[in-house]
Design an enzyme around this catalytic site. Structure first.
Site, PDB file in Angstrom:
ATOM      1  N   ARG A  61       0.829  -1.219   0.000  1.00 14.64           N
ATOM      2  CA  ARG A  61       0.000   0.000   0.000  1.00 14.64           C
ATOM      3  C   ARG A  61       0.861   1.265   0.000  1.00 14.64           C
ATOM      4  NH1 ARG A  61      -0.383  -2.440   4.922  1.00 14.64           N
ATOM      5  NH2 ARG A  61       0.357  -1.294   6.753  1.00 14.64           N
ATOM      6  N   TYR A  62       2.157   1.100   0.291  1.00 19.29           N
ATOM      7  CA  TYR A  62       3.049   2.262   0.326  1.00 19.29           C
ATOM      8  C   TYR A  62       3.873   2.417  -0.954  1.00 19.29           C
ATOM      9  CZ  TYR A  62       2.053   2.082   5.328  1.00 19.29           C
ATOM     10  OH  TYR A  62       1.434   2.059   6.546  1.00 19.29           O
ATOM     11  N   THR A  63       4.151   1.318  -1.613  1.00 16.30           N
ATOM     12  CA  THR A  63       5.042   1.392  -2.785  1.00 16.30           C
ATOM     13  C   THR A  63       4.246   1.601  -4.067  1.00 16.30           C
ATOM     14  OG1 THR A  63       4.996  -1.006  -3.105  1.00 16.30           O
ATOM     15  CG2 THR A  63       6.730  -0.118  -1.690  1.00 16.30           C
TER      16      THR A  63
END
Length: 751
Positions: A126-128
């Site tokens: 969800r961050y990359t």
């Protein structure tokens, strides 16, 4: 095995548990092998990798597109094509994005995608963000051109490619690892330019041998600058059989006396290497290293500094030890196992891999050209219809306006096909102005030329090969780079022995009458004054160093080796030798030696026989020792005499219990590893057997030494020049010592 299925009265099938479990396990095995763990020779990808790349292309995530959250890609992959866990799909995606894991990454990542120190330290999906790399176009660019077969996805709602139409042998370029059921794969990465050159040579000369292909493919090429130190012959054998092993070694330099490691083997963590070295330092197994530093940064991804304790440390020997005991040198298994063009798994050699891939590529290229030819011919056919419409535009418009079914009317009136009539009817009014005869004829000419070229290529094997060669060279030009992992010939790494790691402290080894041994620090030790157990006393002492072996000689002539640094301290009363070695029953200990392997000693029996031996030849590896000195009947072992460094001018002095002294050159005695030796002083064998006469002691003197003879409380000192009276040929009886020394107790050398 044929399945026997029985159907009972209720119509229920009954299968034996044995048959059911066998079939279920075989089905599972085939699924794991073919649809999970092994790469396809065509595109070099496992199914999960192929589905990730295809899903990203369907999302429009080309190298020129904006980055998109990785969670979006993973969602599409597991929702549409790969019904497995999201973490498994994301980890496969991460691997394809790590430039330290993949030689030619397929995914361009933004955010934390792990590091060489900890490849698993990547951020959550969800961050990359991610998109495809330009290299991924090599696999995808021909996908929509009829090049590969399409198969239904897991729920049959859409199709997915069974394999991607790769333009290069990606199975070798990025390699892969995987564990299936009953088989595994370990394919190392390779250099694009080298593999393309080899493929072109095989394309031009199908009978090229693996040895000839190895002229181009020097070996694997990992995404690290560490050296491959496997011999070329072993690499060639690996490529011939499809199985083998590779060894990589870190690259290091000297900088101001320090060791700087600037490249680590593939998938080796710098922090792990430092931890391994630090553990050895804490265990005092690396006394020559003073400090460790990790100076890695953005400019120097790998820079590990090892600081030696002094500039006298042999850095080559130190690094050889570290290569042997840490991950600075690492071995990799090679197993070129993959799914071939026949759909079956198998271990293949380099020639077969490239040969099968070229077959795949030839079929892919042929299908692409055939697909394009069909599109060109279809367009030419439609253009012919457009030309008819343009030349009869008013009549066409009239038929469309007045006829209820204009298509059959157009087909009948102008003798055109159903496809042509449909194309004319689908024209928009605004396009009618564009139907100019010159434009139509111009496009016809271009397409006709393309059709002729396609037909020529498809009809000629040579033209098809030329096209394949051009496309391979173009891919190598666009994406190729220089080799990263150099091949080097290096000596085999050797770890320091326990003795080499021991400091060379001066010690004195002390042996008691009852066979208890210990070591005192220093050489100025009064061994006789040490405390001994009740009933025990001093017998022998030998000065040496803690990193030198101690040799003990027993009364049967056997020699035993002990590690000096492991001997108990002289602060206590020592340990019995029988706890460390296994002498024959009843044997006593008569000799104590220490020094370097090249140190010479005179070994003798009191029967008057002896020889010179190197300390290295006396050493034994087992507890039961080795036979060194053969004793004549009635003979006993004498304490060995050290040979001085000036051995060329040295003399041997032998004294019997009756006071006879014989002096002769040391050169008259042979140097042997074991045996009885030659006669030193002439004593009749019968007198030795009856113990009437025997040798009290032997010593070796340099010109600067003096011989001291002890008889009771008296002693007689003879300088080297004073020994002239006692000189004679080896084996003679010798001359009598002065009155009062007819019963000699011992002799010693005063240096």
């Amino acid at each position: 095995m044929t399945d026997i299925v029985q159907i009972d009265d209720d119509g229920i099938e009954q299968v034996s548990l044995k048959q059911y479990t066998e079939k279920a396990y075989l089905d599972y095995s085939m699924y794991v092998i073919l649809d999970r763990a092994l790469p396809n020779i065509g595109d070099g990808l496992k199914p999960v990798q192929r589905r990730i790349v295809y899903a990203m292309s369907e999302l429009g995530l080309k190298s020129s597109a904006k980055f998109k959250k990785s969670a979006r890609t993973v969602g599409d992959v597991i929702g549409k094509f790969h019904p497995h866990g999201d973490s498994a799909a994301y980890e496969a995606m991460v691997l394809m994005a790590q430039d330290f894991s993949y030689r030619y990454p397929l995914v361009d990542g933004q955010g934390n995608w792990g590091s060489p120190d900890d490849p698993k330290s990547f951020a959550a999906m969800r961050y990359t963000e991610s998109r495809l790399t330009p290299y991924a176009e090599i696999l995808l660019s021909e996908l929509g051109q009829g090049t590969v077969d399409w198969v239904p996805n897991f729920d049959g709602t859409m199709d997915e490619p069974s394999v991607l139409p790769a333009r290069v042998p990606n199975v070798l370029l990025n390699g892969t690892t995987g564990i299936a059921v009953g088989m595994a794969t370990d394919i190392p990465p390779h250099n694009l330019r080298e593999v393309v050159t080899a493929a072109i040579r095989l394309l031009e000369a199908p009978k090229t041998t693996v040895a000839e292909l190895c002229e181009h493919v020097q070996g694997p090429d990992y995404p690290t600058e560490a050296e491959i130190i496997t011999p070329r012959e072993d690499i060639r054998t690996m490529y011939e059989t499809g199985r083998g092993a590779l060894k990589m070694r870190a690259v290091w330099d000297r900088e101001g006396g320090d060791v700087v490691v600037r490249a680590l083997p593939y998938q080796v963590s710098g922090s792990r290497v430092l931890e391994q070295i630090a553990q050895q330092m804490q265990a005092k197994k690396l006394p020559m290293v003073a400090d460790l530093r990790d100076e890695s940064d953005h400019e120097n991804p790998t820079r590990l500094v090892i600081v030696p304790r002094s500039n006298r440390v042999d850095l080559d020997a130190l690094m050889s030890h570290l290569f042997a005991t840490t991950d600075l040198e690492r071995s990799y298994r090679v197993n070129l196992n993959m799914i071939g063009i026949d759909g079956r798994p198998g271990v293949k050699g380099l020639g077969r891999i490239l040969g099968e891939w070229l077959q795949f590529r030839k079929e892919t290229t042929r299908r692409r050209l055939q697909y394009r030819l069909e599109r060109v011919e279809r367009r030419l056919h439609i253009l012919e219809g457009y030309l008819v419409a343009y030349l009869n535009i008013d009549e066409v418009i009239h038929i469309i306006r007045t006829e209820d079914k204009p298509k059959p009317a157009l087909m009948q009136r102008f003798s055109i096909s159903d496809i042509q009539a449909e194309a004319i009817l689908e024209l928009k009014l605004r396009n009618l102005a564009k139907l100019e005869e010159m434009k139509i004829r111009g496009e016809q000419d271009e397409l006709a030329a393309e059709r002729d070229s396609l037909q020529l290529t498809l009809g000629s094997e040579a033209r098809l090969k030329t096209l394949m060669k051009k496309e391979l060279l173009a891919a190598a030009e666009e994406f190729g780079d220089a080799r990263r992992s150099p091949l080097a010939e290096r000596e085999e790494a050797r770890a320091f022995s326990e003795l080499e790691l021991t400091t060379a402290d001066p010690i004195t080894i002390v042996l008691s009458e009852k066979g208890w041994i210990r070591a005192a620090k220093g050489h100025d030790i009064d061994a006789a004054a040490l405390s001994y157990k009740s009933g025990d006393s001093f017998k022998l002492a030998a000065p040496g160093r803690s990193n030198q072996p101690t040799i003990v000689l027993d009364s049967t002539g056997r020699a035993y080796t002990l590690a000096s640094h492991n001997l108990p301290s002289a602060r206590g009363q020592g340990e019995p030798l029988t706890g460390r070695i296994s002498p024959p029953s009843g044997a006593t200990f008569e000799g104590l030696l220490t020094g370097t392997d090249e140190r010479l000693y005179l070994l003798a029996s009191d029967a008057g026989y002896g020889f010179v031996a190197k300390l290295g030849d006396l050493q034994a590896k087992n507890k039961s020792g080795k036979a060194v000195l053969n004793l004549p009947k009635g003979g006993r072992v004498l304490q060995p005499a050290p040979v001085p460094e000036a051995a060329a001018e040295a003399c041997v002095a032998a004294v019997s219990n009756e006071g006879r002294l014989l002096v002769f050159p040391l050169a008259d005695l042979p140097q042997m590893a074991r045996g009885k030796g030659n006669k030193i002083i002439g004593i009749p064998a019968a007198r030795v057997l009856s113990r009437e006469e025997f040798v009290i002691g032997v010593q070796v003197l340099a010109p600067t030494d003096a011989l001291v003879v002890y008889a009771g409380k008296r002693h007689h000192r003879l300088k080297f020049a004073d020994l002239e009276h006692y000189r004679g040929e080896r084996g003679r009886r010798g001359n009598k010592l002065p009155r009062g020394f007819q019963k000699v107790d011992a002799i010693a050398v005063e240096r």
